[in-house]
Scaffold this motif. Structure first.
Motif, PDB file in Angstrom:
ATOM      1  N   SER A  77     -19.751 -10.720  29.022  1.00  0.00           N
ATOM      2  CA  SER A  77     -20.092 -11.073  30.382  1.00  0.00           C
ATOM      3  C   SER A  77     -20.076  -9.838  31.258  1.00  0.00           C
ATOM      4  O   SER A  77     -21.103  -9.356  31.714  1.00  0.00           O
ATOM      5  CB  SER A  77     -19.116 -12.134  30.898  1.00  0.00           C
ATOM      6  N   CYS A  78     -18.886  -9.271  31.490  1.00  0.00           N
ATOM      7  CA  CYS A  78     -18.792  -8.193  32.476  1.00  0.00           C
ATOM      8  C   CYS A  78     -19.287  -6.869  31.917  1.00  0.00           C
ATOM      9  O   CYS A  78     -19.791  -6.032  32.656  1.00  0.00           O
ATOM     10  CB  CYS A  78     -17.350  -8.044  32.924  1.00  0.00           C
ATOM     11  N   ALA A  79     -19.121  -6.660  30.632  1.00  0.00           N
ATOM     12  CA  ALA A  79     -19.456  -5.392  29.971  1.00  0.00           C
ATOM     13  C   ALA A  79     -18.613  -4.233  30.474  1.00  0.00           C
ATOM     14  O   ALA A  79     -18.960  -3.080  30.272  1.00  0.00           O
ATOM     15  CB  ALA A  79     -20.944  -5.059  30.109  1.00  0.00           C
ATOM     16  N   HIS A  80     -17.505  -4.524  31.128  1.00  0.00           N
ATOM     17  CA  HIS A  80     -16.636  -3.456  31.630  1.00  0.00           C
ATOM     18  C   HIS A  80     -15.156  -3.723  31.381  1.00  0.00           C
ATOM     19  O   HIS A  80     -14.312  -3.316  32.180  1.00  0.00           O
ATOM     20  CB  HIS A  80     -16.891  -3.234  33.127  1.00  0.00           C
ATOM     21  N   GLY A  81     -14.848  -4.429  30.316  1.00  0.00           N
ATOM     22  CA  GLY A  81     -13.440  -4.593  29.961  1.00  0.00           C
ATOM     23  C   GLY A  81     -12.632  -5.427  30.924  1.00  0.00           C
ATOM     24  O   GLY A  81     -11.414  -5.264  31.017  1.00  0.00           O
ATOM     25  N   ILE A  82     -13.267  -6.319  31.646  1.00  0.00           N
ATOM     26  CA  ILE A  82     -12.560  -7.111  32.638  1.00  0.00           C
ATOM     27  C   ILE A  82     -12.464  -8.579  32.242  1.00  0.00           C
ATOM     28  O   ILE A  82     -11.432  -9.216  32.411  1.00  0.00           O
ATOM     29  CB  ILE A  82     -13.273  -7.028  34.013  1.00  0.00           C
ATOM     30  N   GLY A  84     -12.887 -10.109  29.215  1.00  0.00           N
ATOM     31  CA  GLY A  84     -12.246 -10.455  27.947  1.00  0.00           C
ATOM     32  C   GLY A  84     -13.079 -11.345  27.056  1.00  0.00           C
ATOM     33  O   GLY A  84     -12.543 -12.063  26.223  1.00  0.00           O
ATOM     34  N   SER A  85     -14.392 -11.340  27.190  1.00  0.00           N
ATOM     35  CA  SER A  85     -15.167 -12.268  26.376  1.00  0.00           C
ATOM     36  C   SER A  85     -15.737 -11.654  25.098  1.00  0.00           C
ATOM     37  O   SER A  85     -16.206 -12.386  24.248  1.00  0.00           O
ATOM     38  CB  SER A  85     -16.304 -12.875  27.210  1.00  0.00           C
ATOM     39  N   LEU A  96     -12.522  -4.711  22.209  1.00  0.00           N
ATOM     40  CA  LEU A  96     -13.608  -5.220  23.044  1.00  0.00           C
ATOM     41  C   LEU A  96     -14.824  -4.336  22.786  1.00  0.00           C
ATOM     42  O   LEU A  96     -14.741  -3.108  22.899  1.00  0.00           O
ATOM     43  CB  LEU A  96     -13.224  -5.138  24.521  1.00  0.00           C
ATOM     44  N   CYS A  98     -17.221  -3.740  24.534  1.00  0.00           N
ATOM     45  CA  CYS A  98     -17.628  -2.968  25.712  1.00  0.00           C
ATOM     46  C   CYS A  98     -16.694  -1.810  25.999  1.00  0.00           C
ATOM     47  O   CYS A  98     -16.905  -1.061  26.950  1.00  0.00           O
ATOM     48  CB  CYS A  98     -17.727  -3.877  26.925  1.00  0.00           C
TER      49      CYS A  98
HETATM   50  S1  FES Z   1     -17.777  -7.969  28.257  1.00  0.00           S
HETATM   51 FE1  FES Z   1     -16.159  -8.426  29.626  1.00  0.00          FE
HETATM   52  S2  FES Z   1     -14.500  -7.506  28.557  1.00  0.00           S
HETATM   53 FE2  FES Z   1     -16.177  -6.834  27.365  1.00  0.00          FE
END
Ligand code: FES
Ligand code: SF4
Ligand code: SF4
Lengths: 262, 141
Positions: A77-82, A84-85, A96, A98
């Motif tokens: 989802s976020c692609a920034h380590g926030i 957790g998906s 992760l 990302c």
């Molecule tokens: S995509 Fe959100 S933590 Fe990796």
């Protein structure tokens, strides 16, 4: 590439394959795949992907999904380590996608690089890298991860000293990615174990001076499937993308249980 | 910390029918503690035992019936050996119980492996204690 129908451009494609960026190397991305409608067993699929050292593994998965095989299924989802998906097993360890850079996975000496990507272990696989997170969240909910208080609510905020806040600071950082729980050998073989993530989130409230549910949570974690199942192997601490000292938190819960001192 | 009043009812009752409710018993806690304490005690007992049996005064070659008879005529050595027997056996049994719990996949396998383990434990502890208490130096003569 195995028996998927190879028509160009593939389903879900974002268009023709873009030119490889300057300075990129071709790496092999080996993905453990499973399509419940076709496969009876998981299988391995390999893709050649041009990668920059600064790319993240998530970029490689995007490349595969957008230009090579649109059926590849994974969460992000976020692609920034926030958020957790996108927890997955990358080269055998839970990370992760990302947050892992390609340059850290490059094999040295000009040898060809292969990056293996698998779904996290211990949870049922729905498709490809997509797992059923419900057992994980069920354990999370079972430790009552919310503030429990009694008496009248204060008119203003609930005051807490900085020292009291620092007591559980580490465990507030959890993003529920399941990297830890699905790296735990005890959880692999016994899914009824609460798992490190649930204990981390119990710890966050047990050691919160404003919370009054510590006894209740400690009782829950005192059970057969609770903290005593932990074998202190530190897999979880190593896996946590937030750098939480997971095993330490578990040991602190054990100590609180032994001495009933919170 | 006695309050069990839940002031967040909208969040309560997590949908978790699969997990059994927590019981108030400390079995796992005591088992865990026992492993640590018995481990420490065994360190002293077993290393002491090995030292006396294998290194002191010519080591293993002087051990014969008379030697054992002499040792077990003293309550101190009786107690030492008894403690070693019980602690080692229970420590090992609990360790194996843990391994079985972790690795047995089917409930039936788990049950029978544990039964086997418990039977073996009881037998060995009983037999060992029986020998230590009833040992008579006269049987040899
Ligand atoms: S995509 Fe959100 S933590 Fe990796
Ligand atoms: S330290 Fe405990 S919870 Fe963490 S991976 Fe090891 S056994 Fe699992
Ligand atoms: S403790 Fe770390 S690894 Fe575990 S769920 Fe939370 S953020 Fe993820």
């Amino acid at each position: 590439m195995t028996a998927t129908v190879e028509t160009a451009p593939p389903a879900g494609s974002r268009g023709p394959v873009p030119p490889a960026p300057e300075g990129s190397t071709t790496v092999t991305v080996k993905i453990r795949r499973f399509n419940p409608e076709v496969d009876s067993e998981p299988r391995w699929d390999s893709f050649e992907v041009p990668a920059l050292p600064t790319d993240r593994v998530l970029n490689l998965l995007h490349y595969v999904k957008w230009y090579l095989d649109g059926t590849l299924t994974f969460r992000r989802s976020c692609a920034h380590g926030i958020c957790g998906s996108d927890a997955m097993r990358i080269n055998g360890v839970n990370r992760l996608a990302c947050k892992v850079l390609v340059k850290d996975l490059m094999s040295g000496g000009g040898k060809a690089t292969t990056i293996t990507v698998e779904p996290i272990k211990g949870l049922p696989v729905h498709k490809d890298l997509l797992v059923d997170m419900e057992p994980f969240f069920e354990a999370f909910r079972a430790v009552k991860p919310y503030l429990m208080t009694s008496g009248n609510e204060p008119t203003r905020e609930r005051i807490q000293s900085q020292a009291d806040r620092a007591r559980f600071d580490d465990t507030t950082k959890c993003i529920l990615c399941a990297c830890c729980t699905t790296s735990c050998p005890v959880y692999w073989s016994e899914g009824s174990y609460f798992g490190p993530a649930a204990i981390v989130n119990a710890h966050r409230f047990i050691f919160d001076s404003r919370d009054e549910g510590a006894e209740e949570r400690l009782d829950i974690l005192n059970d057969v499937d609770g903290v005593w199942r932990c074998r202190t192997t530190f897999n979880c601490t190593d896996a946590c993308p937030r750098g939480i000292q997971v095993t330490k938190a578990i040991q602190e819960v054990k100590r609180a249980l032994l001495f009933r001192r919170v | 910390m006695t309050a069990t009043v839940d002031s967040a009812p909208e969040l309560a009752a997590p949908r978790s029918p699969r997990r059994r409710p927590a019981r108030r018993n400390n079995v796992e806690l005591y088992a865990w503690l026992f492993m640590r304490l018995s481990g420490l005690a065994l360190l002293v007992l077993v290393l002491g035992h090995l030292f006396i049996m294998n290194i002191l005064d010519g080591g293993v070659h002087r051990i014969n019936f008379a030697f054992v008879a002499g040792r077990w005529s003293s309550p101190f050595w009786q107690f030492w050996d008894l403690a070693m027997l019980w602690l080692a056996q229970l420590h090992g049994a609990n360790g194996l119980r843990t391994v079985i719990n972790d690795y047995a996949r089917k409930d039936a396998t788990r049950f029978w492996l544990k039964m086997l383990l418990y039977t073996a434990t009881v037998l060995i502890v009983a037999l060992g204690s029986f020998v230590i208490f009833t040992f008579s130096p006269d049987v040899g003569s």
